[in-house]
Scaffold this motif. Structure first.
Motif, PDB file in Angstrom:
ATOM      1  N   LYS A 120       2.797   1.613  -3.486  1.00 44.31           N
ATOM      2  CA  LYS A 120       1.927   2.107  -4.563  1.00 44.31           C
ATOM      3  C   LYS A 120       1.642   3.603  -4.374  1.00 44.31           C
ATOM      4  O   LYS A 120       1.769   4.396  -5.319  1.00 44.31           O
TER       5      LYS A 120
ATOM      6  N   THR B 127       0.839  -1.207   0.000  1.00 42.90           N
ATOM      7  CA  THR B 127       0.000   0.000   0.000  1.00 42.90           C
ATOM      8  C   THR B 127       0.871   1.254   0.000  1.00 42.90           C
ATOM      9  O   THR B 127       0.628   2.208  -0.748  1.00 42.90           O
TER      10      THR B 127
ATOM     11  N   PRO C 236       4.178   2.404  -8.661  1.00 39.87           N
ATOM     12  CA  PRO C 236       2.886   3.035  -9.000  1.00 39.87           C
ATOM     13  C   PRO C 236       1.975   2.176  -9.871  1.00 39.87           C
ATOM     14  O   PRO C 236       0.766   2.430  -9.924  1.00 39.87           O
ATOM     15  N   ASN C 237       2.523   1.165 -10.537  1.00 38.89           N
ATOM     16  CA  ASN C 237       1.712   0.356 -11.444  1.00 38.89           C
ATOM     17  C   ASN C 237       0.983  -0.793 -10.758  1.00 38.89           C
ATOM     18  O   ASN C 237       0.283  -1.556 -11.429  1.00 38.89           O
ATOM     19  N   LEU C 238       1.167  -0.957  -9.456  1.00 34.18           N
ATOM     20  CA  LEU C 238       0.324  -1.921  -8.742  1.00 34.18           C
ATOM     21  C   LEU C 238      -1.133  -1.530  -8.928  1.00 34.18           C
ATOM     22  O   LEU C 238      -1.469  -0.349  -9.007  1.00 34.18           O
ATOM     23  N   ASN C 239      -2.029  -2.521  -8.983  1.00 32.72           N
ATOM     24  CA  ASN C 239      -3.410  -2.181  -9.336  1.00 32.72           C
ATOM     25  C   ASN C 239      -4.229  -1.724  -8.124  1.00 32.72           C
ATOM     26  O   ASN C 239      -3.736  -1.687  -6.981  1.00 32.72           O
ATOM     27  N   SER C 240      -5.464  -1.394  -8.365  1.00 25.06           N
ATOM     28  CA  SER C 240      -6.307  -0.788  -7.328  1.00 25.06           C
ATOM     29  C   SER C 240      -6.788  -1.787  -6.285  1.00 25.06           C
ATOM     30  O   SER C 240      -7.441  -1.401  -5.311  1.00 25.06           O
TER      31      SER C 240
END
Length: 542
Positions: free
Chosen positions: A341, A338, A347-351
Motif C-alpha cells: 500500500k 503495509t 495503493p487502493n488498499l484501505n486505511s
C-alpha cells in the motif's frame, strides 16, 4: 511462512534448552546436502508462469485454502519462505532437539534466542551457524514474535494445543462472524481436519511425564481455579508407546521448539498430506514474495525471490496469478500488505491495513515449588491442560513443561490474557522496512491479569515466583508472543470473508484477519475461519 499466529506460535512454544547448561551439549553444524537442497528444482514455480491461484504461505490458513481449492478442481501454486523439512539431517532426524539447538533451530540467526533465556540467572543462548532454520524470533520495537518457518508454518513449532474458544467469548473475538455457523460447522470441520484429540485422563493421572501438570492441577484447584484438559494434535497412542519404551521418543525426548520428529500431527501430516494427494498443488519452498501489483492483462504480477539456505536471493521470478491469497501469517501478511500500500504497488488498499495487531495477551512466568512438590525430571513437551480464570481475571494459563532432564521443583506457565492493547504496522521509507508500533509497557495489563492466578496460588502454597528464567531478577517474560494476530482485520481491511477492499481477486485467509486475541491458543480458530471463508469464496468467486 506462518499461518498461526503461529504460527503460531504456536507460534509460540516456550519449551527451552535449559539442558544445554546442565550437561555437555554439542552443537552440530552439519546438515546433509539433501536437506540443504530442500526440494527438487523441477517442483518449484517457474519464472514467467501464469497460475490460476497463488497462495502465499503454507500455514493453517493457506493450507485450508489450497486444499479446498484443489478439491474444487483449481490448480494452485503455494510459495513458502522456509524450507520443506522433509529430509533428515546428518543425525538421521529432520528436526533438532530443544536441548541442543544447531543450525536447523533458528531462521537466519547466529545465536539462539530462546524464550526462556536464563537458568539460575545464567544465560543459556548459544552460537549457531546462520541458516534458514525452523523458528523465526523476529524482533520489533518492544516485542519478539516467534513464528514457524517452513512448509507447515506455525504448526511445525507450536505445542499443538488445539483449543476451541468458549462460545460465550466468541462475540468478542470475531464480532462480524455468525457464531452458530462456526460452532455447528466450521469448528468441527477444522478439528476433524487437524486430527484433534484429548489425553486419556486415566493415563494422565499415572504417567511420570505429566507429573508437572498434576502439580499444576493440584495447586490451581487448591486456590479455587478450574483446571481444564485441553485438546491437542499429538498422537496420544504414540506418546503412550514412547512412555512404554516401544517407540522412538519424541515428546518425551524434549522435542518441540524446533520441530517434533514423530508424534505431533503438524500440517505436514494432515492438510498438506491431503493437498499433495490431490495432484493439483505445487509447493515451492525457499520462495519469498516481495511484490504483488495489478497486471496489465488482468490478474496480478507477483515478484518472488528464490533464496538459498544462507538467506541470499539466487533468482528473482515474475509470475502472473489470477487470484492471490495472503497466508503468510499475521506478521508476514500484514508487513507485505503495509509495504504494498505505502509503496504504490496496491495503493487502493484501505486505511485499515496494518491495524488491529495483538499478541493474544501472552506473558510467561515460573514459580518455585517446595521440595514436597517435585515436578519430575521427565516432562512431556506437549501441554495438555490449563488454568481458567478468563471470566473473573481475564487470564487462561497453560501449565507448561520445563523439560531440562533434571528435577527443577519449578512450575512454568504461558498465559493468554484479555490485553486490550493493539499495535499498528507502518512503512518506514527511510529504512525500507515495515515497523510495528508496540511498547513493552503495553504488556502490563497482561501481567496484572496473570497475577490474578499466580499471586493467589503463591499465597496459598507459600511459594514465590522464579526470578532467574528471563534474566536476572526478572519475574515476567513480557517481551514476546507466540500468538500474533491481526493487521488485516476481517470486515475492516477486508470484507466479511477476507476479500481485500480495493482489489478483486486478492484475499487474506490467515491469522491477520483476527483482531489481536482469541482467548485461547489461536490455530483452531484460524483454521475454522479459513474453512468458512474459502467455502464462500469458492461458491461465489470461482
Amino acid at each position: 511462512m506462518r499461518g498461526n499466529g503461529s504460527g503460531g506460535v504456536s507460534r509460540r512454544r516456550f519449551i527451552v534448552g535449559t539442558g544445554s547448561i546442565l550437561g555437555a551439549v554439542t552443537l552440530s553444524a552439519r546438515v546433509s546436502a539433501a536437506q540443504a537442497a530442500a526440494t527438487p528444482a523441477a517442483a518449484v514455480i517457474d519464472n514467467g508462469a501464469h497460475v490460476p491461484v497463488l497462495v502465499i504461505g503454507t500455514g493453517y490458513g493457506g493450507s485450508v485454502a489450497a486444499l479446498r481449492l484443489a478439491q474444487a478442481g483449481v490448480n494452485v501454486q503455494m510459495v513458502e519462505m522456509g524450507m520443506a523439512w522433509d529430509t533428515p539431517g546428518s543425525d538421521g532426524k529432520i528436526f533438532c532437539n530443544t536441548t541442543s539447538p544447531d543450525n536447523r533451530s533458528y531462521w537466519l540467526r547466529t545465536k539462539t534466542k530462546q524464550p526462556l533465556s536464563n537458568f539460575f540467572g545464567i544465560p543459556i543462548d548459544k552460537s549457531i551457524p546462520r541458516y534458514t532454520g525452523i523458528l523465526d524470533a523476529e524482533d520489533f520495537s518492544g516485542i519478539t514474535v516467534y513464528q514457524g518457518r517452513g512448509v507447515g508454518g506455525g504448526s511445525l513449532v507450536n505445542g499443538g494445543m488445539a483449543v476451541t474458544p468458549k462460545r460465550e467469548n466468541f462475540g468478542a473475538i470475531l464480532p462480524s462472524v455468525n457464531a452458530d455457523e462456526m460452532y455447528n460447522t466450521y469448528y468441527p470441520r477444522a478439528n476433524a481436519g487437524l486430527g484433534v484429540g484429548m489425553i486419556d485422563p486415566a493415563w494422565f493421572d499415572t504417567t511420570d511425564c505429566y507429573q508437572y501438570a498434576r502439580v499444576g492441577r493440584k495447586q490451581a484447584q487448591r486456590s479455587g481455579f478450574p483446571f481444564v484438559f485441553v485438546p491437542d494434535v499429538y498422537d496420544w497412542d504414540y506418546m503412550k508407546q514412547e512412555a512404554a519404551g516401544t517407540a522412538t521418543k519424541s515428546a518425551l525426548a524434549g522435542e518441540i521448539l524446533y520441530g517434533n520428529n514423530y508424534g505431533k500431527k503438524s500440517l505436514q501430516k494432515t492438510y498438506i498430506a491431503q493437498i499433495k494427494a490431490t495432484g493439483k498443488v505445487t509447493i515451492s519452498p525457499l520462495h519469498k514474495v516481495t511484490s504483488v501489483s495489478p497486471a496489465s492483462g488482468g490478474g496480478y504480477t507477483v515478484l518472488i525471490d528464490q533464496i538459498n539456505t544462507n538467506g541470499d536471493t539466487t533468482v528473482t521470478k515474475t509470475v502472473t496469478a489470477d487470484k492471490v491469497f495472503f497466508a503468510a501469517g499475521s506478521v508476514g501478511t500484514s508487513k507485505l500488505l503495509t509495504k504494498l500500500k505505502a509503496t504504490g504497488a496496491l495503493p487502493n488498499l484501505n486505511s485499515e491495513i496494518g491495524k488491529g495487531w495483538g499478541d493474544n495477551g501472552n506473558v510467561m512466568c515460573g514459580r518455585a515449588n517446595h521440595i514436597w512438590d517435585p515436578t519430575g525430571s521427565l516432562q512431556a513437551t506437549i501441554p495438555c491442560g490449563g488454568i481458567d480464570n478468563w471470566a473473573a481475571g481475564g487470564a487462561f494459563a497453560e501449565v507448561a513443561p520445563l523439560p531440562t532432564g533434571i528435577e527443577t521443583f519449578a512450575s512454568f506457565y504461558l498465559s493468554i490474557t484479555k490485553n486490550p492493547n493493539r499495535g499498528t504496522f507502518t512503512w518506514n521509507a527511510g529504512a525500507n522496512r515495515v515497523d510495528l508500533d508496540w511498547q513493552t509497557a503495553w504488556k502490563q495489563p497482561s501481567i496484572d491479569m496473570a497475577k490474578t492466578i499466580f499471586d493467589k496460588i503463591n499465597a496459598k502454597e507459600g511459594t514465590i515466583y522464579r526470578t532467574d528464567l528471563f534474566g536476572v531478577y526478572k519475574i515476567w517474560n513480557d517481551t514476546l508472543t507466540y500468538h500474533p494476530l491481526g493487521g488485516a482485520v476481517l470486515n475492516k481491511a477486508t470484507d466479511n470473508y477476507g476479500r481485500l477492499h480495493g482489489y478483486s481477486g486478492l484475499y487474506v485467509i490467515d491469522g491477520a484477519l483476527i483482531p489481536g486475541n482469541t482467548s485461547v491458543n489461536p490455530f483452531v480458530t484460524i483454521t475454522a475461519l479459513a474453512e468458512r471463508n474459502i467455502e464462500k469464496i469458492i461458491a461465489t468467486d470461482l
